[in-house]
Design a protein around this motif. Structure first.
Motif, PDB file in Angstrom:
ATOM      1  N   PRO A  55     -11.524   8.332  -0.390  1.00  0.00           N
ATOM      2  CA  PRO A  55     -10.217   8.425   0.282  1.00  0.00           C
ATOM      3  C   PRO A  55      -9.520   7.082   0.462  1.00  0.00           C
ATOM      4  O   PRO A  55      -8.301   7.032   0.576  1.00  0.00           O
ATOM      5  CB  PRO A  55     -10.567   9.066   1.628  1.00  0.00           C
ATOM      6  N   SER A  56     -10.261   6.004   0.473  1.00  0.00           N
ATOM      7  CA  SER A  56      -9.640   4.676   0.571  1.00  0.00           C
ATOM      8  C   SER A  56      -8.806   4.326  -0.660  1.00  0.00           C
ATOM      9  O   SER A  56      -8.062   3.357  -0.655  1.00  0.00           O
ATOM     10  CB  SER A  56     -10.718   3.608   0.754  1.00  0.00           C
ATOM     11  N   ARG A  57      -8.956   5.110  -1.722  1.00  0.00           N
ATOM     12  CA  ARG A  57      -8.211   4.983  -2.985  1.00  0.00           C
ATOM     13  C   ARG A  57      -8.748   3.902  -3.914  1.00  0.00           C
ATOM     14  O   ARG A  57      -8.264   3.785  -5.034  1.00  0.00           O
ATOM     15  CB  ARG A  57      -6.720   4.742  -2.739  1.00  0.00           C
ATOM     16  N   GLN A  58      -9.690   3.108  -3.479  1.00  0.00           N
ATOM     17  CA  GLN A  58     -10.213   2.046  -4.331  1.00  0.00           C
ATOM     18  C   GLN A  58     -11.119   2.651  -5.400  1.00  0.00           C
ATOM     19  O   GLN A  58     -12.128   3.267  -5.092  1.00  0.00           O
ATOM     20  CB  GLN A  58     -11.007   1.045  -3.485  1.00  0.00           C
ATOM     21  N   MET A  59     -10.754   2.457  -6.645  1.00  0.00           N
ATOM     22  CA  MET A  59     -11.579   2.954  -7.753  1.00  0.00           C
ATOM     23  C   MET A  59     -12.791   2.040  -7.909  1.00  0.00           C
ATOM     24  O   MET A  59     -12.659   0.817  -8.023  1.00  0.00           O
ATOM     25  CB  MET A  59     -10.779   2.943  -9.047  1.00  0.00           C
ATOM     26  N   TYR A 110     -16.056   6.581 -12.788  1.00  0.00           N
ATOM     27  CA  TYR A 110     -15.502   5.881 -11.638  1.00  0.00           C
ATOM     28  C   TYR A 110     -15.457   6.846 -10.460  1.00  0.00           C
ATOM     29  O   TYR A 110     -15.270   8.049 -10.616  1.00  0.00           O
ATOM     30  CB  TYR A 110     -14.088   5.384 -11.913  1.00  0.00           C
ATOM     31  N   MET A 139       1.264   7.695  -7.139  1.00  0.00           N
ATOM     32  CA  MET A 139       0.360   6.594  -6.834  1.00  0.00           C
ATOM     33  C   MET A 139       0.315   5.690  -8.056  1.00  0.00           C
ATOM     34  O   MET A 139       0.119   6.166  -9.185  1.00  0.00           O
ATOM     35  CB  MET A 139      -1.046   7.122  -6.547  1.00  0.00           C
ATOM     36  N   PHE A 199      -9.983  -2.396 -10.331  1.00  0.00           N
ATOM     37  CA  PHE A 199      -8.734  -1.781  -9.879  1.00  0.00           C
ATOM     38  C   PHE A 199      -8.251  -2.387  -8.567  1.00  0.00           C
ATOM     39  O   PHE A 199      -9.050  -2.803  -7.720  1.00  0.00           O
ATOM     40  CB  PHE A 199      -8.946  -0.283  -9.655  1.00  0.00           C
ATOM     41  N   GLY A 200      -6.943  -2.352  -8.385  1.00  0.00           N
ATOM     42  CA  GLY A 200      -6.376  -2.580  -7.071  1.00  0.00           C
ATOM     43  C   GLY A 200      -6.500  -1.308  -6.238  1.00  0.00           C
ATOM     44  O   GLY A 200      -6.961  -0.277  -6.727  1.00  0.00           O
ATOM     45  N   SER A 201      -6.087  -1.395  -5.005  1.00  0.00           N
ATOM     46  CA  SER A 201      -6.251  -0.258  -4.094  1.00  0.00           C
ATOM     47  C   SER A 201      -5.068   0.698  -4.127  1.00  0.00           C
ATOM     48  O   SER A 201      -5.038   1.664  -3.377  1.00  0.00           O
ATOM     49  CB  SER A 201      -6.493  -0.754  -2.671  1.00  0.00           C
ATOM     50  N   LEU A 241     -16.498   1.400  -9.963  1.00  0.00           N
ATOM     51  CA  LEU A 241     -17.338   1.738 -11.107  1.00  0.00           C
ATOM     52  C   LEU A 241     -18.663   2.312 -10.619  1.00  0.00           C
ATOM     53  O   LEU A 241     -19.339   1.722  -9.782  1.00  0.00           O
ATOM     54  CB  LEU A 241     -17.609   0.496 -11.953  1.00  0.00           C
ATOM     55  N   GLN A 262     -13.477   7.473  -6.748  1.00  0.00           N
ATOM     56  CA  GLN A 262     -12.329   7.100  -5.921  1.00  0.00           C
ATOM     57  C   GLN A 262     -12.446   7.802  -4.578  1.00  0.00           C
ATOM     58  O   GLN A 262     -12.089   8.961  -4.431  1.00  0.00           O
ATOM     59  CB  GLN A 262     -11.013   7.479  -6.612  1.00  0.00           C
ATOM     60  N   ARG A 303       0.825  -1.197   0.000  1.00  0.00           N
ATOM     61  CA  ARG A 303       0.000   0.000   0.000  1.00  0.00           C
ATOM     62  C   ARG A 303       0.870   1.261   0.000  1.00  0.00           C
ATOM     63  O   ARG A 303       0.533   2.255  -0.633  1.00  0.00           O
ATOM     64  CB  ARG A 303      -0.917   0.006   1.212  1.00  0.00           C
ATOM     65  N   ASN A 323     -15.696  -3.398 -17.917  1.00  0.00           N
ATOM     66  CA  ASN A 323     -15.247  -2.601 -16.796  1.00  0.00           C
ATOM     67  C   ASN A 323     -13.841  -3.003 -16.359  1.00  0.00           C
ATOM     68  O   ASN A 323     -13.447  -4.162 -16.465  1.00  0.00           O
ATOM     69  CB  ASN A 323     -16.241  -2.841 -15.649  1.00  0.00           C
ATOM     70  N   TYR A 324     -13.087  -2.037 -15.884  1.00  0.00           N
ATOM     71  CA  TYR A 324     -11.831  -2.320 -15.208  1.00  0.00           C
ATOM     72  C   TYR A 324     -12.131  -2.640 -13.744  1.00  0.00           C
ATOM     73  O   TYR A 324     -12.983  -2.000 -13.123  1.00  0.00           O
ATOM     74  CB  TYR A 324     -10.932  -1.087 -15.196  1.00  0.00           C
ATOM     75  N   PHE A 338     -13.859  10.192 -11.755  1.00  0.00           N
ATOM     76  CA  PHE A 338     -13.148  10.164 -13.020  1.00  0.00           C
ATOM     77  C   PHE A 338     -14.078   9.696 -14.129  1.00  0.00           C
ATOM     78  O   PHE A 338     -14.765   8.680 -13.997  1.00  0.00           O
ATOM     79  CB  PHE A 338     -11.949   9.214 -12.963  1.00  0.00           C
TER      80      PHE A 338
END
Lengths: 112, 111
Positions: free
Chosen positions: B41-45, B37, A88, A103-105, B47, B39, A9, A100-101, B91
């Motif tokens: 604060p946890s950063r996980q994108m 998409y 990042m 994503f990882g975190s 859909l 995003q 992370r 759809n994509y 996004f």
């Protein structure tokens, strides 16, 4: 629940180090992608892969390389880390065009 | 190459109100898809919504809907009854053979 897992992370590395960012997906997806995300610039594609042992350059490949030895794993390599690679990094996978994509975190890399 | 433009770096909305996030794109491909998409604060994108360009009907997902204007190459996202959990970076993306992302809109939800 389908997943894309990025191994770290947060990472802090020194200038000149070789850095490996790992990404694993459990969805049997053909396509995998590496992006970097910077404020005001959105997501920019570094490299992508449509199959095992296949790789294609994205928009900003300079200073990076990738490896895809197995379908589920796509590694991003910084051959000699530099401070301008502080960013990042997001890995994503998809079933194919138009899908759809997932994503990882993300891995927040700092190069000092 | 495709380009995606989000002209609003930041937006804010009162809780329970409606907000619209703008997105325009440019593509030479005849077959493409559009996405929003989120995003947090946890950063996980995550859909939010997907639109096939060949479909004229605007996609909807619960409180989220799009206004897809193909001729104008516009793809805006409307969030109705905004909730605190909607606060995030949003996004817009256009996808033919590859995904192209906009620079994002940071949405603040005011209690």
């Amino acid at each position: 629940d389908v997943k894309v897992t990025q191994s770290s992370r947060y990472l802090v590395k020194r200038t000149g180090e070789k850095v490996f960012l790992e990404c694993v997906q459990d969805m049997d997806h053909e396509n995998m992608f590496w992006y970097r995300q910077d404020p005001g610039l959105g997501l920019r594609l570094i490299y992508f892969s449509y199959d095992v042992k296949m790789k294609e350059k994205g928009d900003i490949p300079e200073g990076y390389s990738v490896s895809r030895e197995k379908k589920e794993r796509f590694s991003l390599i910084l051959e000699s880390a530099s401070t301008n690679q502080t960013s990042m990094y997001l890995c994503a996978s998809s079933l194919g065009q138009g899908f759809n994509y997932t994503f990882g975190s993300g891995t927040r890399l700092t190069v000092v | 190459a495709q380009t995606v433009t989000q002209s609003q770096p930041e937006m804010s909305v009162q809780e329970a109100e409606t907000v619209t996030l703008s997105c325009t794109y440019d593509t030479s491909e005849s077959d493409y898809y559009l996405f929003w998409y989120k995003q947090p604060p946890s950063r996980q994108m995550i859909l939010v919504i997907r639109q096939e360009a060949y479909k004229q009907q605007n996609a909807t997902e619960n409180r989220f809907s799009v206004n897809f204007q193909k001729a104008a190459k516009s793809f805006s996202l409307k969030i109705s009854d905004s909730q605190l959990g909607d606060a995030a970076m949003y996004f817009c993306a256009s996808a033919g053979n590859q995904f192209y992302f906009g620079t994002g809109t940071s949405l603040t939800v005011i209690p």
